[in-house]
Design an enzyme around this catalytic site. Sequence first.
Site, mmCIF file in Angstrom:
data_model
loop_
_atom_site.group_PDB
_atom_site.id
_atom_site.type_symbol
_atom_site.label_atom_id
_atom_site.label_comp_id
_atom_site.label_asym_id
_atom_site.label_seq_id
_atom_site.Cartn_x
_atom_site.Cartn_y
_atom_site.Cartn_z
ATOM 1 N N ARG A 62 0.812 -1.220 0.000
ATOM 2 C CA ARG A 62 0.000 0.000 0.000
ATOM 3 C C ARG A 62 0.846 1.271 0.000
ATOM 4 N NH1 ARG A 62 -3.245 -1.239 5.290
ATOM 5 N NH2 ARG A 62 -1.078 -1.666 5.822
ATOM 6 N N LYS A 171 -0.797 -18.836 5.372
ATOM 7 C CA LYS A 171 -1.687 -19.216 6.450
ATOM 8 C C LYS A 171 -1.971 -17.994 7.334
ATOM 9 C CE LYS A 171 -0.128 -20.614 10.361
ATOM 10 N NZ LYS A 171 0.582 -19.764 11.322
ATOM 11 N N ASP A 200 1.982 -24.368 3.941
ATOM 12 C CA ASP A 200 2.245 -24.640 5.355
ATOM 13 C C ASP A 200 3.745 -24.880 5.398
ATOM 14 O OD1 ASP A 200 2.901 -26.023 7.730
ATOM 15 O OD2 ASP A 200 0.806 -26.543 7.999
ATOM 16 N N HIS A 201 4.489 -23.924 5.931
ATOM 17 C CA HIS A 201 5.944 -24.002 5.721
ATOM 18 C C HIS A 201 6.564 -25.219 6.404
ATOM 19 C CE1 HIS A 201 6.140 -21.894 9.635
ATOM 20 N NE2 HIS A 201 7.380 -22.323 9.730
ATOM 21 N N LYS A 205 10.029 -28.197 5.399
ATOM 22 C CA LYS A 205 11.184 -28.527 6.251
ATOM 23 C C LYS A 205 11.741 -29.879 5.817
ATOM 24 C CE LYS A 205 9.659 -25.856 10.250
ATOM 25 N NZ LYS A 205 10.662 -24.859 10.608
ATOM 26 N N GLU A 239 7.885 -23.856 21.241
ATOM 27 C CA GLU A 239 8.731 -22.693 20.952
ATOM 28 C C GLU A 239 9.151 -22.037 22.251
ATOM 29 O OE1 GLU A 239 7.388 -20.275 17.324
ATOM 30 O OE2 GLU A 239 5.535 -20.812 18.317
ATOM 31 N N ASP A 258 -3.160 -21.145 15.271
ATOM 32 C CA ASP A 258 -1.871 -20.725 14.729
ATOM 33 C C ASP A 258 -0.956 -21.918 14.425
ATOM 34 O OD1 ASP A 258 0.043 -18.638 14.071
ATOM 35 O OD2 ASP A 258 1.124 -19.195 15.896
ATOM 36 N N HIS A 263 0.297 -26.834 11.301
ATOM 37 C CA HIS A 263 1.596 -27.518 11.364
ATOM 38 C C HIS A 263 1.501 -28.902 12.034
ATOM 39 C CE1 HIS A 263 2.875 -23.701 10.004
ATOM 40 N NE2 HIS A 263 3.075 -23.121 11.171
ATOM 41 N N LYS A 363 3.881 -21.610 23.148
ATOM 42 C CA LYS A 363 4.925 -20.584 23.146
ATOM 43 C C LYS A 363 5.501 -20.511 24.555
ATOM 44 C CE LYS A 363 3.482 -17.844 19.240
ATOM 45 N NZ LYS A 363 4.451 -18.296 18.234
HETATM 46 P P1 NDP Z 1 2.610 -8.238 8.453
HETATM 47 O O1 NDP Z 1 1.719 -7.838 9.567
HETATM 48 O O2 NDP Z 1 4.049 -7.851 8.527
HETATM 49 O O3 NDP Z 1 1.926 -7.671 7.125
HETATM 50 C C1 NDP Z 1 2.460 -7.841 5.822
HETATM 51 C C2 NDP Z 1 2.174 -6.618 4.989
HETATM 52 O O4 NDP Z 1 0.785 -6.563 4.730
HETATM 53 C C3 NDP Z 1 2.513 -5.323 5.679
HETATM 54 O O5 NDP Z 1 3.856 -4.960 5.481
HETATM 55 C C4 NDP Z 1 1.567 -4.357 5.022
HETATM 56 O O6 NDP Z 1 2.138 -3.959 3.804
HETATM 57 C C5 NDP Z 1 0.355 -5.197 4.726
HETATM 58 N N1 NDP Z 1 -0.652 -5.039 5.783
HETATM 59 C C6 NDP Z 1 -0.485 -5.129 7.113
HETATM 60 N N2 NDP Z 1 -1.642 -4.941 7.754
HETATM 61 C C7 NDP Z 1 -2.573 -4.717 6.817
HETATM 62 C C8 NDP Z 1 -3.953 -4.481 6.852
HETATM 63 N N3 NDP Z 1 -4.623 -4.399 8.000
HETATM 64 N N4 NDP Z 1 -4.605 -4.311 5.686
HETATM 65 C C9 NDP Z 1 -3.934 -4.382 4.531
HETATM 66 N N5 NDP Z 1 -2.603 -4.618 4.440
HETATM 67 C C10 NDP Z 1 -1.940 -4.798 5.560
HETATM 68 O O7 NDP Z 1 2.444 -9.801 8.242
HETATM 69 P P2 NDP Z 1 3.546 -10.932 8.145
HETATM 70 O O8 NDP Z 1 4.535 -10.563 7.101
HETATM 71 O O9 NDP Z 1 4.003 -11.280 9.496
HETATM 72 O O10 NDP Z 1 2.681 -12.167 7.636
HETATM 73 C C11 NDP Z 1 2.168 -12.228 6.329
HETATM 74 C C12 NDP Z 1 1.364 -13.511 6.168
HETATM 75 O O11 NDP Z 1 2.230 -14.615 6.396
HETATM 76 C C13 NDP Z 1 0.238 -13.648 7.190
HETATM 77 O O12 NDP Z 1 -0.832 -14.309 6.569
HETATM 78 C C14 NDP Z 1 0.850 -14.530 8.276
HETATM 79 O O13 NDP Z 1 -0.119 -15.256 8.967
HETATM 80 C C15 NDP Z 1 1.748 -15.447 7.460
HETATM 81 N N6 NDP Z 1 2.875 -15.977 8.205
HETATM 82 C C16 NDP Z 1 3.753 -15.143 8.806
HETATM 83 C C17 NDP Z 1 4.830 -15.653 9.518
HETATM 84 C C18 NDP Z 1 5.835 -14.755 10.147
HETATM 85 O O14 NDP Z 1 6.770 -15.285 10.765
HETATM 86 N N7 NDP Z 1 5.716 -13.440 10.016
HETATM 87 C C19 NDP Z 1 5.053 -17.111 9.628
HETATM 88 C C20 NDP Z 1 4.080 -17.910 8.929
HETATM 89 C C21 NDP Z 1 3.033 -17.340 8.254
HETATM 90 P P3 NDP Z 1 1.783 -2.552 3.124
HETATM 91 O O15 NDP Z 1 1.498 -1.572 4.219
HETATM 92 O O16 NDP Z 1 3.016 -2.231 2.348
HETATM 93 O O17 NDP Z 1 0.623 -2.820 2.270
HETATM 94 C C1 BG6 Z 2 4.091 -19.741 12.215
HETATM 95 C C2 BG6 Z 2 3.318 -19.230 13.395
HETATM 96 O O1 BG6 Z 2 3.226 -20.396 11.328
HETATM 97 O O2 BG6 Z 2 5.065 -20.692 12.654
HETATM 98 C C3 BG6 Z 2 4.257 -18.616 14.418
HETATM 99 O O3 BG6 Z 2 2.407 -18.241 12.948
HETATM 100 C C4 BG6 Z 2 5.349 -19.589 14.790
HETATM 101 O O4 BG6 Z 2 3.527 -18.230 15.575
HETATM 102 C C5 BG6 Z 2 6.020 -20.143 13.543
HETATM 103 O O5 BG6 Z 2 6.300 -18.894 15.583
HETATM 104 C C6 BG6 Z 2 6.981 -21.257 13.894
HETATM 105 O O6 BG6 Z 2 7.692 -21.652 12.767
HETATM 106 P P1 BG6 Z 2 9.130 -22.340 12.909
HETATM 107 O O7 BG6 Z 2 9.503 -22.667 11.514
HETATM 108 O O8 BG6 Z 2 10.021 -21.298 13.550
HETATM 109 O O9 BG6 Z 2 8.948 -23.525 13.792
#
Ligand code: NDP
Ligand code: BG6
Length: 515
Positions: A62, A171, A200-201, A205, A239, A258, A263, A363
Amino acid sequence: MSENARHPFLSGLSKHRGAHPTVLVIFGASGDLTKRKLIPALYNLGVDNLLPSDFKFIGFGRKPIPNDEFRSFAKESTSNFSRRKLNSDVWNRIESNTEYLSGNYDDLEAYRKLHDRIHEIEKEHDRQFQLLFYISTPPSVFEPIITNLGVSKLSRHGQSSGLKPKVVIEKPFGKDLESARELNQIIRNQFDEDQVYRIDHYLGKETVQDLLVQRFANSIFEPIWNREYVKCVQITVAEQLGVGTRAGYYDQSGALRDMIQNHTMQLLSLTAMEPPVSLAPESIRDEKVKVLKAIQPLELRRDAGDAVRAHYREGLIEGERVPGYKEEDNVPPGSTTETYAALRLFINNWRWKGVPFYLRSGKRMAHRVSEIAIQFKRPPGILFSEGNRFDLSHNVMVIRVQPDEGVTLLLNSKIPGLETRTQPVKMHFNYSTTYGSNTPEAYERLILDAMVGDSTLFIRGDETEESWRIITPVLDYWKESRNQGLETYSAGSWGPLAAERLLWDLKDEWRRPSA
Ligand code: NDP
Ligand code: BG6
């Protein structure tokens, strides 16, 4: 021989060399996942020469961000989070093919702009590219992105020349059975199932993939992999980290949504499924769905049911005091969200009838450990059964998913000496000793698989619905019970005492794996 050449996983990946020219578009490109995992994964694919010869990466978000600034962000992400040091030749190649486009996720005009840019790229290169969309945003915007990809026709770009675009969806996939069904329907309205990669990462693995090899490339396990020999199975995903900066998301989600729904259920289905007829993606997914379908509904009662939940109190992690869940930033003071969940499941099929599968995830647990422990029945107590002289343990096969990846078999053995005394000992296979320690990250494998169209390690629509079918009644029951039955545990412990009762039937206890 170099470490890479010896590594079976990497030689497997090299088959993927020569993926079709690709434009990868990441939605949510400024986010945490993109920064910590996705960009470093692209870099490592570049190091291994596994990116297509013509490759473009477009970050979409955005906020308006100039291209140069986005490239610096990408470079910094790689320096900070890549498993390998930044090599400037490799990086420069990726950087020169990286750009950024801004727009609102629900604004169709932004997708038209994206489409125009893709046409320009194709003109510049005088060839057609396949499109790979990676949705890495919070789930609240999955729907507008998927719909707009369809309405703007990006979902069909290149289809007439046999290059169907693909979409990777992060996810959580829905928040219960109903929302997962709705999301599947939204996807089906715009994409065919063979274009969709639900991620599903854990499936990326190395050790999780090895589970299939351990089970089906060895003949010694199959005859004992059933109710005749297995007493129970314990699956742990623990974790040490707390909720960190993700309370906004996590407090709406909790451990069951979560971690358990995805997982740990994936680990369960790979452990318990029948041998697939082939290694074709659909054969494997068919077996995973079949075993999920055979899982009995859980018994949900306050003191003796199949589910336990808790959240952490203040405690010590590696000697350092950490706050309780309710004291963490952005957690509402009255929160009833669980940071620990444990379930007892029974699979009502010929192979597993009567064998409990215990699943737990939390956690702020004592150690970061993910493992699958198959506990076998004791031998008939005829020869080595005289009271305490024999310390006979159950045989246990432990598949250590992370860290310190490996497989251990616990066996009873004679302690050397004139007397006959026994003791459990370990037969141990360690990944890093055998294959070296620089194994690819899950996201490298998964991005590459999506790029070449291999969906084996992704989740099919019906699979995610089956998993929600099992989990949703627990969520509903906990919601109705509010904070009744919500236990607590000290940060740095192995979870609430109440979780032990799930194993009382078997006079057993949860394992306490070492770090
Ligand atoms: P973030 O909260 O960092 O959001 C990702 C991007 O989405 C932001 O940089 C922003 O980009 C945009 N964004 C954030 N909030 C909103 C909103 N309310 N409405 C619209 N756009 C928004 O998320 P993550 O990167 O942590 O996670 C992304 C996806 O990956 C999620 O579905 C999460 O469940 C999944 N995931 C994340 C993991 C992790 O370790 N972070 C692990 C496994 C899965 P911008 O402002 O540039 O549009
Ligand atoms: C993500 C969860 O899917 O997996 C997190 O949203 C969690 O809460 C993570 O920490 C754990 O992944 P890993 O690969 O570090 O075991």
